[in-house]
Design a protein around this motif. Structure first.
Motif, PDB file in Angstrom:
ATOM      1  N   SER A  99      13.830 -58.743   6.623  1.00 47.03           N
ATOM      2  CA  SER A  99      13.825 -59.530   7.609  1.00 47.03           C
ATOM      3  C   SER A  99      14.109 -61.002   7.347  1.00 47.03           C
ATOM      4  N   ASP A 145      15.438 -62.908  19.073  1.00 47.32           N
ATOM      5  CA  ASP A 145      14.182 -62.419  18.211  1.00 47.32           C
ATOM      6  C   ASP A 145      14.922 -61.504  16.939  1.00 47.32           C
ATOM      7  N   ARG A 167      18.512 -57.200  14.325  1.00 49.30           N
ATOM      8  CA  ARG A 167      19.420 -57.583  13.363  1.00 49.30           C
ATOM      9  C   ARG A 167      20.791 -56.853  13.308  1.00 49.30           C
ATOM     10  N   ARG A 169      13.475 -60.331  14.178  1.00 46.37           N
ATOM     11  CA  ARG A 169      12.531 -59.940  13.107  1.00 46.37           C
ATOM     12  C   ARG A 169      12.626 -58.601  12.941  1.00 46.37           C
ATOM     13  N   SER A 170      13.185 -57.724  13.839  1.00 40.28           N
ATOM     14  CA  SER A 170      13.058 -56.263  13.652  1.00 40.28           C
ATOM     15  C   SER A 170      14.707 -56.039  13.166  1.00 40.28           C
ATOM     16  N   ALA A 171      14.431 -54.832  12.482  1.00 38.40           N
ATOM     17  CA  ALA A 171      15.780 -54.257  12.020  1.00 38.40           C
ATOM     18  C   ALA A 171      16.834 -53.917  12.971  1.00 38.40           C
ATOM     19  N   GLY A 172      16.242 -53.482  14.042  1.00 41.38           N
ATOM     20  CA  GLY A 172      17.268 -52.974  15.251  1.00 41.38           C
ATOM     21  C   GLY A 172      17.811 -54.317  15.851  1.00 41.38           C
ATOM     22  N   SER A 177      11.323 -55.591   2.940  1.00 40.29           N
ATOM     23  CA  SER A 177      11.634 -55.585   4.561  1.00 40.29           C
ATOM     24  C   SER A 177      12.982 -56.107   4.919  1.00 40.29           C
TER      25      SER A 177
END
Length: 729
Positions: free
Chosen positions: A498, A543, A550, A545-548, A496
């Protein structure tokens, strides 16, 4: 550990001269309640530390014990210290004077015996002074020093005085581990008394200086001495072959033509007296003295004074003892300024020779077996050629004694201290009485438990060698948003991405934002993996947690870097184009003098690094990686040595259990491990290796029906040693 500061208030003893820095450091350690090892040459001033220890005992009202390896040295120190302090006692195997004194002088064997018995005197000791502690390396008597140090009372301070030794830190570490208290090592190479080495070729003429007072080897003089010896040997062989009288020039073993006779005449002519002639046997010692029968070094008045001192000394003996051959043979030699000193003399005669040999007295030449750090002051010392005894061990002992004798004028040379593993059964029984081996066994088990828990090294080897620490997790961790190669992540490209951690594995490969095959992840990194922290904060990142999110965070960080680089180019500033670093005082609001001092030191260090030629070199980073790898290998080697030592301890523990089983079966220990009356008898015997045999003979009645002559003959078997093939017949 830094040496302690000087104790406030008046000192326990003041000196009419300015004491040296090493003496003051040792005194400060004793005043702070620590142990100290003083390693210095003879005449450097080690006795000042012992005198101050006595003064501390008188001031603070506790008992002080001074130990030495020789009775002669104990007698001399007793005379010196009793004149200074008064309340001083002496305890040797020959004489006991004022045993209830606050300050006691004794041999180390007497101290060990008192520790074995748990004497009341030992319980009152607050400070132990071990003089000539380098005697620990002696193959036969070194165990006495080891046992007395191990059995020393808990909380008792110890001062070790020694000649210069190369492994002083190792010895101090052993003492500190044994007693759980720090040991300061005070070391000085200064030699107040210049030491010169001369060679006197047997049968030749003249002295040849081979080592001068600066320690420089004189090769030309050495070659001249060798040539003179070869010429003398060739002349003797020619004379013997032609039948011209047997011995060549200078080869007479006794009388005016002997080497020792000519050497003493030369030494007296050059003013090098008083003079010591070392010999490796008592018989040869007396033989060399008798060979000087035709030499008279004292005037008539001096001879009369020596005879008066001698008569006053032997008057305390009975008339029968005064007729002993030893007493009658010694007086004529003393009157001529020649004496002998060895363990076979009566105690009163040994003390008489020591007194006459003091500076300004009436004894010019003294013959004695070699002893390390011989207390008798002399300007010259001579060791005649010897035949080594049979066996390599005896030959090494001869070499060691010769080296100690040669160095005795100005202090023994560097000697490695090594504790001697003794197989004497009496030692084991005495340790059972004191309960020391159980305490050491518990300490060893604790060390093994700590080692098995992962404490592989006492030192921090650096980031490249922290396997044990990494297993338990790093001390400080920070989450960092980075762009990495997806294939190097622990979960591979299919993970993942994350969140990941580098604390238990290798750091993933870092890539620029947008690189092919890269993925944005949040890594938990130890602080040592971070070069610096920026003062710029991106508040929009909440936040990740999502790939976008990051990817957006990496884009925002790239935008900040681009803006700082553009601002630097447009304004022509000399800055590096990087965001400002986190300032501990302005950004973190840290205050205080200590913080300012650390920041100033850090800035100065960074300035020095930036000015170094390697700072901009491409070889710096590979070199640092290689250094970390080297540190890791060194840490692994230390861990392996520690495991090996622990394994050796387990082997010795098994041997200890086997020996204890033997003692229990023979009745020296009971079922609970307590020493029986039979064991106490064996503990008091010190024959070398035959304590159990002697105990069985005594308790079995083997000596009951023997005559005195038979008893002496039987007991001599336990102290017998083979003579060398080259000894005199």
């Amino acid at each position: 550990m830094l040496p302690p500061q000087q104790r406030p208030g008046p000192p326990a003893r003041e000196y009419p001269f300015q004491i040296d820095p090493f003496q003051q450091t040792a005194i400060n350690a004793l005043e702070a309640g620590h142990n100290v090892l003083v390693a210095a040459h003879t005449s450097a001033g080690k006795t000042v530390v012992a005198e101050y220890a006595f003064a501390m005992g008188l001031r603070d009202r506790y008992r002080v014990v001074y130990t030495s390896p020789l009775k002669a040295l104990s007698n001399q120190k007793y005379r010196e210290l009793s004149q200074e302090f008064g309340d001083v006692g002496l305890m040797t195997g020959d004489v006991t004077i004022n045993p209830g004194a606050t300050c006691l002088v004794m041999t180390t064997e007497i101290l060990r015996s008192m520790l074995y018995r748990g004497a009341e005197v030992v319980r009152e000791v607050g400070l132990l002074v071990y003089d000539e502690v380098h005697y620990l390396r002696d193959a036969e008597r070194g165990v006495v020093w080891e046992e007395s140090i191990i059995l020393a009372p808990k909380g008792c301070r110890m001062a070790f005085l020694s000649a210069t030794i190369p492994n002083s830190a190792e010895f101090a570490g052993w003492v500190a581990a044994t007693h759980g208290s720090p040991v300061h090592v005070v070391y000085t190479e200064y030699r107040p008394t210049p030491l010169q080495h001369y060679l006197f070729p047997a049968g030749a003429e003249g002295l040849f200086m081979v080592v001068d007072e600066r320690g420089v080897f004189r090769d030309d003089n050495f070659q001249a001495a060798v040539a003179a010896l070869q010429d003398s040997t060739a002349a003797a062989a020619t004379a013997k072959g032609s039948g011209a009288g047997g011995k060549g020039k200078g080869q007479a073993k006794t009388g005016p033509g002997s080497d020792i006779f000519r050497l003493v005449l030369m030494v007296m002519a050059r003013g090098y007296d008083p003079f010591i002639v070392f010999s490796f046997s008592k018989r040869e010692c007396e033989g060399l003295a008798l060979s000087l029968a035709g030499l008279d070094l004292n005037s008539a008045d001096e001879a009369a004074l020596v005879e008066g001192v001698f008569r006053n000394a032997v008057d305390v003996l009975s008339e029968e003892d005064q007729r002993l051959p030893q007493i009658g043979a010694l007086l004529p030699m003393l009157k001529r300024g020649i004496g002998v000193h060895h363990s076979g003399l009566l105690p009163i005669l040994k003390e008489l020779v020591e007194l006459l040999f003091q500076p300004g007295r009436l004894l010019r030449v003294d013959g004695c077996p070699p002893q390390p750090e011989r207390p008798l002051p002399s300007l010259g010392r001579y060791t005649p050629p010897q035949q080594p005894a049979d066996g390599d061990a005896d030959a090494d002992a001869v070499d060691g004694d010769a080296a100690a004798a040669a160095a005795g004028c100005g202090g023994a040379g560097p000697e490695v201290l090594s504790r001697v593993d003794s197989s004497v059964w009496a030692v084991l029984v005495n340790f059972e009485k004191a309960g020391k081996h159980k305490q050491q066994q518990r300490q060893q088990q604790g060390k093994l438990s700590a080692s098995s828990a992962g404490d592989a090294s006492d030192d921090d080897p650096g980031p490249g060698a922290r396997g044990a620490a990494a297993a338990a997790g790093p001390r400080f961790v920070m989450d960092v948003l980075v762009n990495v190669d997806a294939k190097t992540l622990p979960g591979g490209a299919g993970g993942s991405g994350s969140h990941s951690s580098s604390s238990r594995g290798q750091l993933p490969t870092l890539l620029p934002p947008g690189a092919p095959g890269s993925v944005a992840v949040v890594l938990s990194l130890p602080l040592e993996h971070l070069a610096c922290l920026s003062a710029v904060r991106l508040k929009a990142l909440k936040d990740l947690r999502s790939a976008g999110a990051r990817q957006a965070g990496l884009a925002a960080a790239a935008e900040v870097l681009a803006r700082y680089a553009a601002a630097t180019g447009s304004t022509g500033s000399s800055s590096s184009g990087q965001p400002p670093l986190l300032d501990p005082q302005q950004d973190m609001q840290l205050s205080g003098k200590e913080v300012g001092r650390l920041v100033s030191r850090l800035e100065a260090l960074e300035g020095r690094l930036a000015g170094h030629a390697l700072w901009a070199s491409k070889a710096l980073l590979p070199g640092l990686v290689a250094l970390q790898h080297k540190q890791g290998l060194a840490a692994a080697a230390r861990a392996a040595k520690k495991e090996l030592k622990a394994a050796q301890g387990l082997v010795l523990a098994d041997e200890l259990k086997a020996r204890l089983r033997v003692l229990r079966r023979l009745g020296y220990l009971d079922g609970e491990g307590l020493v029986t009356a039979k064991g106490r008898l064996a503990a008091e015997l010190a024959s070398g290796h035959d304590e159990l045999v002697l105990s069985e003979l005594l308790l079995g009645g083997a000596f009951a029906e023997l005559s005195p002559d038979q008893l002496v003959a039987l007991c001599s078997c336990f102290v017998w040693s083979e003579k060398s093939s080259g000894s005199k017949k």
